[in-house]
Design a protein around this motif. Structure first.
Motif, PDB file in Angstrom:
ATOM      1  N   LEU A   7      34.087  54.373  33.683  1.00  0.00           N
ATOM      2  CA  LEU A   7      33.053  53.377  33.360  1.00  0.00           C
ATOM      3  C   LEU A   7      32.672  52.588  34.616  1.00  0.00           C
ATOM      4  O   LEU A   7      31.492  52.365  34.902  1.00  0.00           O
ATOM      5  CB  LEU A   7      33.541  52.406  32.270  1.00  0.00           C
ATOM      6  CG  LEU A   7      32.578  51.243  32.004  1.00  0.00           C
ATOM      7  CD1 LEU A   7      31.272  51.721  31.366  1.00  0.00           C
ATOM      8  CD2 LEU A   7      33.211  50.166  31.123  1.00  0.00           C
ATOM      9  N   GLN A   8      33.673  52.178  35.371  1.00  0.00           N
ATOM     10  CA  GLN A   8      33.400  51.378  36.568  1.00  0.00           C
ATOM     11  C   GLN A   8      32.651  52.185  37.630  1.00  0.00           C
ATOM     12  O   GLN A   8      31.755  51.664  38.299  1.00  0.00           O
ATOM     13  CB  GLN A   8      34.692  50.790  37.139  1.00  0.00           C
ATOM     14  CG  GLN A   8      35.266  49.733  36.206  1.00  0.00           C
ATOM     15  CD  GLN A   8      36.559  49.142  36.743  1.00  0.00           C
ATOM     16  OE1 GLN A   8      36.561  48.212  37.529  1.00  0.00           O
ATOM     17  NE2 GLN A   8      37.674  49.685  36.313  1.00  0.00           N
ATOM     18  N   LYS A  41      23.647  43.667  33.616  1.00  0.00           N
ATOM     19  CA  LYS A  41      24.049  44.278  32.363  1.00  0.00           C
ATOM     20  C   LYS A  41      25.088  45.358  32.680  1.00  0.00           C
ATOM     21  O   LYS A  41      24.947  46.086  33.659  1.00  0.00           O
ATOM     22  CB  LYS A  41      22.819  44.928  31.712  1.00  0.00           C
ATOM     23  CG  LYS A  41      23.025  45.440  30.322  1.00  0.00           C
ATOM     24  CD  LYS A  41      21.676  45.652  29.632  1.00  0.00           C
ATOM     25  CE  LYS A  41      21.853  46.158  28.217  1.00  0.00           C
ATOM     26  NZ  LYS A  41      22.261  47.572  28.141  1.00  0.00           N
ATOM     27  N   GLY A  42      26.138  45.426  31.868  1.00  0.00           N
ATOM     28  CA  GLY A  42      27.210  46.384  32.125  1.00  0.00           C
ATOM     29  C   GLY A  42      28.483  45.647  32.523  1.00  0.00           C
ATOM     30  O   GLY A  42      29.597  46.115  32.300  1.00  0.00           O
ATOM     31  N   LEU A  77      29.003  52.535  36.309  1.00  0.00           N
ATOM     32  CA  LEU A  77      28.210  51.308  36.455  1.00  0.00           C
ATOM     33  C   LEU A  77      27.808  51.050  37.913  1.00  0.00           C
ATOM     34  O   LEU A  77      26.791  50.413  38.183  1.00  0.00           O
ATOM     35  CB  LEU A  77      28.978  50.104  35.906  1.00  0.00           C
ATOM     36  CG  LEU A  77      29.089  50.043  34.383  1.00  0.00           C
ATOM     37  CD1 LEU A  77      30.071  48.957  33.951  1.00  0.00           C
ATOM     38  CD2 LEU A  77      27.721  49.805  33.738  1.00  0.00           C
ATOM     39  N   ALA A  78      28.602  51.557  38.828  1.00  0.00           N
ATOM     40  CA  ALA A  78      28.279  51.414  40.255  1.00  0.00           C
ATOM     41  C   ALA A  78      27.396  52.564  40.722  1.00  0.00           C
ATOM     42  O   ALA A  78      27.079  52.656  41.906  1.00  0.00           O
ATOM     43  CB  ALA A  78      29.557  51.358  41.079  1.00  0.00           C
ATOM     44  N   MET A 120      38.563  53.658  31.645  1.00  0.00           N
ATOM     45  CA  MET A 120      38.532  52.449  32.476  1.00  0.00           C
ATOM     46  C   MET A 120      37.942  52.741  33.857  1.00  0.00           C
ATOM     47  O   MET A 120      37.091  52.013  34.364  1.00  0.00           O
ATOM     48  CB  MET A 120      39.952  51.899  32.628  1.00  0.00           C
ATOM     49  CG  MET A 120      40.076  50.720  33.573  1.00  0.00           C
ATOM     50  SD  MET A 120      41.802  50.346  33.991  1.00  0.00           S
ATOM     51  CE  MET A 120      42.350  49.483  32.545  1.00  0.00           C
ATOM     52  N   GLU A 161      30.741  44.835  29.558  1.00  0.00           N
ATOM     53  CA  GLU A 161      31.445  46.030  29.089  1.00  0.00           C
ATOM     54  C   GLU A 161      32.606  46.379  30.040  1.00  0.00           C
ATOM     55  O   GLU A 161      33.719  46.683  29.617  1.00  0.00           O
ATOM     56  CB  GLU A 161      30.434  47.192  29.012  1.00  0.00           C
ATOM     57  CG  GLU A 161      30.970  48.447  28.374  1.00  0.00           C
ATOM     58  CD  GLU A 161      30.001  49.623  28.526  1.00  0.00           C
ATOM     59  OE1 GLU A 161      28.903  49.455  29.110  1.00  0.00           O
ATOM     60  OE2 GLU A 161      30.364  50.725  28.065  1.00  0.00           O
ATOM     61  N   MET A 162      32.330  46.273  31.349  1.00  0.00           N
ATOM     62  CA  MET A 162      33.355  46.577  32.358  1.00  0.00           C
ATOM     63  C   MET A 162      34.591  45.687  32.185  1.00  0.00           C
ATOM     64  O   MET A 162      35.733  46.161  32.226  1.00  0.00           O
ATOM     65  CB  MET A 162      32.760  46.356  33.758  1.00  0.00           C
ATOM     66  CG  MET A 162      33.751  46.523  34.895  1.00  0.00           C
ATOM     67  SD  MET A 162      33.103  45.921  36.494  1.00  0.00           S
ATOM     68  CE  MET A 162      32.020  47.256  36.945  1.00  0.00           C
ATOM     69  N   LEU A 181      27.059  45.681  40.778  1.00  0.00           N
ATOM     70  CA  LEU A 181      28.331  46.251  40.312  1.00  0.00           C
ATOM     71  C   LEU A 181      28.956  47.260  41.278  1.00  0.00           C
ATOM     72  O   LEU A 181      29.727  48.116  40.846  1.00  0.00           O
ATOM     73  CB  LEU A 181      28.148  46.850  38.916  1.00  0.00           C
ATOM     74  CG  LEU A 181      27.669  45.834  37.848  1.00  0.00           C
ATOM     75  CD1 LEU A 181      27.632  46.489  36.470  1.00  0.00           C
ATOM     76  CD2 LEU A 181      28.548  44.589  37.820  1.00  0.00           C
TER      77      LEU A 181
END
Lengths: 302, 302
Positions: free
Chosen positions: A99-100, B91-92, A103-104, A96, B95-96, B61
């Motif tokens: 992933l965040q 995109k992403g 993505l950032a 969790m 999923e987040m 993001l």
């Protein structure tokens, strides 16, 4: 040992109430327990130094206990943190958070160490010379642990005058405090009980949120100094407890009584209740020493 | 058309300042733009009805623009929402959000529709009879879009007295308002310009956060009624703009001037600044009509 409630309501954060998060000060540690949305602002409000938090314990992955974690981790980075951060929580927590961050296109300039929990039995998850932390497997809709924070028993207290009078060399004082008999300068064996007193009673704090009424936790939390037990509902809404796997104030008090804890703190109130005093009076029909958690309230454990 | 700033600071939420989130009221829509941690509490504070939000636009993001989204989605569920929610973002994002809902064994009892963006060109992402929303590709450290919200041009205003005097049947009034010439009762063709006036000018709002100084956005935002452009730094900290891909107040004003917008709103201030007035005075050296975003402040676009 001091507990500060940052948030103690269930479900959603509101203007003046916050979801679950607590800070436990124990033997020079500052431990963060659960991390609902807005926890980092609550830490600022109650002047908890971010840098002193080195261990975070997450009971389960419902949002009102964890949605503030990724923001706190990001803020640690922005504040230039360099020290390791240990996070204890259910499997999935690492995915969790990472992933965040991914993505950032973010990173942490400190080491983030996940201790992902999967056991359904109580286990020791942290230990140093002063404290131990055990999981308390709870009975909730998803995999959930409470946590038992225990001071280790300290050394015995030396009666220096008595020891000197007994003609014991100072080099043996440490052994006496550890509970060993030692020979004095005259070659006589001295009973450590004669020159030391028992250590102060070690304290413990059991955090149990969220859970249905669940007697298997009783042996784990037996004789705890303080028990925080969720009481999402009042007994008059007992019908809501089973489907949501939450407890009433009365059930929390029953656990407190059966586990022979010294004090019970109630929390994780449903946002349907405006007046919390009924929680206290309901629990007091079963157990004497009941306190209500409130956002910002601190408890000293003596 | 009304803009309410829920948060306009960069980096981390603090006790009295919030990270990016805005509400735009346009033609009976309530649109949420970005959603930093704590946005749901800010929505409550400024009495924005949760149920009226049907579209959420996420620029990128980084946490200070998105960490409040999963909590808001969860609260919508707890509040019994049934209407669809459309989310537009990189995109992403899907999923987040879905990973976090899955780990909580949670669900939404309403339809969650992700419109995931990947284009590097401006594109139309939402349209109905009254408004259009276009992306504004920005230049930041990760894939980022601003958004241009445009009212569609309305119908022409009918001068009823003139139309009746010209002996036009009421059945043709709609055609006149749409800009067509029509025959009157005597079979004479009437120029619509003679019995109608031009529609009110349609308004537009360009949201541009976060971005380095980036002239390619100018043709997209040309002549906008209001431009919100990030100004993370003052010109004296210009050296911080390039590595972080942020803008200074002066750069924001230069974009406003070159795009010939009517008004510039500054925001996304670094938390290093206590006094925001310097942002305004710096921007005013380049562009006349400058306002400062502040948490809780509303702007009516006339």
């Amino acid at each position: 040992m001091k507990l500060t409630i940052l948030g103690c309501y269930s479900a959603t954060p509101r203007i003046n109430t916050h979801t679950t998060s607590q800070v436990l000060e124990i033997k020079n540690h500052i431990l963060l327990i659960d991390c609902g949305e807005g926890t980092q602002v609550q830490l600022r409000r109650y002047k908890i130094k971010f840098a002193r938090i080195k261990h975070i314990f997450i009971s389960h992955l419902h949002g009102d206990h964890v949605f503030g974690l990724v923001g706190l981790i990001s803020s640690f980075r922005l504040l230039g943190r360099e020290t390791d951060l240990h996070i204890y929580g259910p499997k999935g927590l690492k995915e969790m958070i990472t992933l965040q961050l991914k993505l950032a296109d973010s990173w942490t300039n400190y080491k983030l160490i996940f201790h992902q929990l999967t056991s359904k039995e109580s286990e020791l998850v942290f230990e140093d010379s002063k404290i131990q932390v055990y999981t308390i497997p709870l009975n909730h809709r998803i995999y959930t642990n409470g946590f038992l924070f225990k001071e280790k028993e300290g050394e015995r207290k030396l009666d220096i005058n008595a020891a000197l009078k007994a003609n014991i060399n100072k080099a043996y004082f440490r052994k006496l405090k550890q509970g060993f008999d030692v020979e004095n300068e005259d070659g006589v064996l001295i009973d450590y009980n004669k020159v030391t007193k028992p250590p102060l009673a070690s304290k413990s704090y059991a955090f149990c949120s969220d859970t249905a009424y669940h007697e298997p936790i009783i042996p784990i939390i037996k004789n705890a100094t303080v028990l925080y037990h969720e009481s999402t509902f009042l007994d008059k809404h007992q019908n809501l407890c089973a489907p949501t796997k939450h407890s009433s104030a009365k059930q929390a008090a029953t656990i407190a009584k059966k586990a022979n804890v010294k004090q019970l703190i109630l929390g994780h109130y449903s946002t349907r209740y405006d007046d919390l005093s009924e929680f206290k009076s309901e629990a007091e029909t079963v157990f004497d020493n009941v306190e209500l958690a409130e956002d910002g309230k601190s408890f000293e454990f003596n």
